[in-house]
Write a protein that holds these residues in place. Structure first.
Motif, PDB file in Angstrom:
ATOM      1  N   GLY A   7      28.060  -6.708   9.496  1.00  0.00           N
ATOM      2  CA  GLY A   7      27.540  -5.846  10.549  1.00  0.00           C
ATOM      3  C   GLY A   7      26.074  -6.112  10.786  1.00  0.00           C
ATOM      4  N   THR A   8      25.400  -5.134  11.358  1.00  0.00           N
ATOM      5  CA  THR A   8      23.982  -5.265  11.684  1.00  0.00           C
ATOM      6  C   THR A   8      23.124  -4.688  10.566  1.00  0.00           C
ATOM      7  OG1 THR A   8      24.474  -5.035  14.049  1.00  0.00           O
ATOM      8  CG2 THR A   8      22.201  -4.682  13.362  1.00  0.00           C
ATOM      9  N   ARG A  15      15.267  -2.978  -2.720  1.00  0.00           N
ATOM     10  CA  ARG A  15      16.297  -2.568  -3.680  1.00  0.00           C
ATOM     11  C   ARG A  15      17.621  -2.233  -3.012  1.00  0.00           C
ATOM     12  NH1 ARG A  15      13.095   1.535  -7.841  1.00  0.00           N
ATOM     13  NH2 ARG A  15      11.540   0.028  -8.581  1.00  0.00           N
ATOM     14  N   SER A  16      17.593  -2.047  -1.709  1.00  0.00           N
ATOM     15  CA  SER A  16      18.814  -1.674  -1.003  1.00  0.00           C
ATOM     16  C   SER A  16      18.801  -2.231   0.412  1.00  0.00           C
ATOM     17  CB  SER A  16      18.979  -0.148  -0.965  1.00  0.00           C
ATOM     18  OG  SER A  16      17.886   0.442  -0.278  1.00  0.00           O
ATOM     19  N   ALA A  17      19.986  -2.269   0.998  1.00  0.00           N
ATOM     20  CA  ALA A  17      20.137  -2.738   2.369  1.00  0.00           C
ATOM     21  C   ALA A  17      21.115  -1.815   3.080  1.00  0.00           C
ATOM     22  CB  ALA A  17      20.646  -4.172   2.401  1.00  0.00           C
ATOM     23  N   ALA A  18      20.763  -1.402   4.283  1.00  0.00           N
ATOM     24  CA  ALA A  18      21.641  -0.551   5.088  1.00  0.00           C
ATOM     25  C   ALA A  18      22.285  -1.413   6.165  1.00  0.00           C
ATOM     26  CB  ALA A  18      20.849   0.580   5.721  1.00  0.00           C
ATOM     27  N   LEU A  38      18.414 -11.888   2.890  1.00  0.00           N
ATOM     28  CA  LEU A  38      18.734 -11.031   4.025  1.00  0.00           C
ATOM     29  C   LEU A  38      18.015 -11.489   5.291  1.00  0.00           C
ATOM     30  CD1 LEU A  38      18.508  -7.470   2.398  1.00  0.00           C
ATOM     31  CD2 LEU A  38      20.591  -8.740   2.983  1.00  0.00           C
ATOM     32  N   PRO A  39      18.669 -11.322   6.449  1.00  0.00           N
ATOM     33  CA  PRO A  39      18.014 -11.650   7.709  1.00  0.00           C
ATOM     34  C   PRO A  39      17.056 -10.536   8.118  1.00  0.00           C
ATOM     35  CG  PRO A  39      20.173 -10.739   8.150  1.00  0.00           C
ATOM     36  CD  PRO A  39      20.045 -10.853   6.649  1.00  0.00           C
ATOM     37  N   GLU A  44      22.774  -9.917  12.311  1.00  0.00           N
ATOM     38  CA  GLU A  44      24.044  -9.759  11.605  1.00  0.00           C
ATOM     39  C   GLU A  44      23.915 -10.211  10.151  1.00  0.00           C
ATOM     40  OE1 GLU A  44      28.399 -10.583  13.102  1.00  0.00           O
ATOM     41  OE2 GLU A  44      27.679 -12.397  12.102  1.00  0.00           O
ATOM     42  N   VAL A  45      24.606  -9.513   9.274  1.00  0.00           N
ATOM     43  CA  VAL A  45      24.575  -9.852   7.858  1.00  0.00           C
ATOM     44  C   VAL A  45      25.969  -9.685   7.260  1.00  0.00           C
ATOM     45  CG1 VAL A  45      24.005  -7.483   7.114  1.00  0.00           C
ATOM     46  CG2 VAL A  45      23.368  -9.419   5.663  1.00  0.00           C
TER      47      VAL A  45
END
Length: 202
Positions: A7-8, A15-18, A38-39, A44-45
């Motif tokens: 998703g986006t 420490r985190s990615a949403a 991470l981009p 998109e990831v």
């Protein structure tokens, strides 16, 4: 339950990615290694996920590769290694470097991670040494990346690995052959012991 999220990327804080998928935002705890891959937010990831379920909480972990997720899951099988410790290890070392250190019996390399003392590092090596390289394609001998030997440093073990690699063995095979050698052994004795073990495996 959750295999992966595509998703986006909404936000990431180290420490985190949403990640937003279908209008729902999922918060994933990530290692420093995954964070570095991470981009930019808005792009998109794809994250491979692991859902940790405890009595008091459910937490989603995200990984940039399936190899890192596999390493995380193997680490958490060790007594005393929870998800947070596993993430700390994978933030200090790549999955390949963790596998290389374990196959080589190099518990000292694992102590680079916060919260991992000598005793816990030795337990990780003891409990996982036979699992890495056996029945796991991601960590089979010869599959580790060229960056993996960085954990060996410039000590006797590292020199012995380099010597065996120069004789035509892969670095993973060399490390595995030296896994039973004491750190106090000389380079020459390590090489001889490694060659004996490798010759028995032919």
């Amino acid at each position: 339950m959750y295999y992966s999220l595509r998703g986006t990327l909404i936000a990431a804080d180290g420490r985190s990615a949403a990640v937003e998928c279908g209008g729902v935002g999922y918060l994933c705890t990530v290692s420093a290694q995954t964070y570095s891959q991470l981009p930019e937010p808005g792009e998109e990831v794809l994250l491979y996920t692991h859902l940790s379920v405890r009595e008091d909480a459910m937490e989603l972990y995200g990984f940039s590769t399936q190899v890192e997720r596999s390493c995380f899951r193997m680490l958490t099988q060790v007594s005393g290694v929870g998800a947070k410790v596993a993430i700390a290890i994978l933030s200090s070392l790549t999955a390949d470097q963790v596998a290389f250190a374990i196959m080589a019996g190099d518990s000292k390399a694992l102590t680079a991670a916060p919260g991992v003392g000598p005793k816990l590092a030795q337990r990780i090596v003891l409990e996982l040494k036979d699992k890495f390289g056996k029945g796991t394609a991601e960590f089979s001998a010869g599959s580790l990346s060229a960056s993996a030997p960085a954990v060996m440093g410039k000590g006797n073990r590292g020199e012995a690995v380099a010597a065996l690699a120069a004789l035509g063995y892969s670095q993973a095979e060399a490390a595995s052959a030296l896994s039973d050698c004491a750190d106090t052994m000389s380079v020459e004795d390590m090489i001889r012991a490694g060659l004996r073990k490798l010759s028995r495996n032919l």
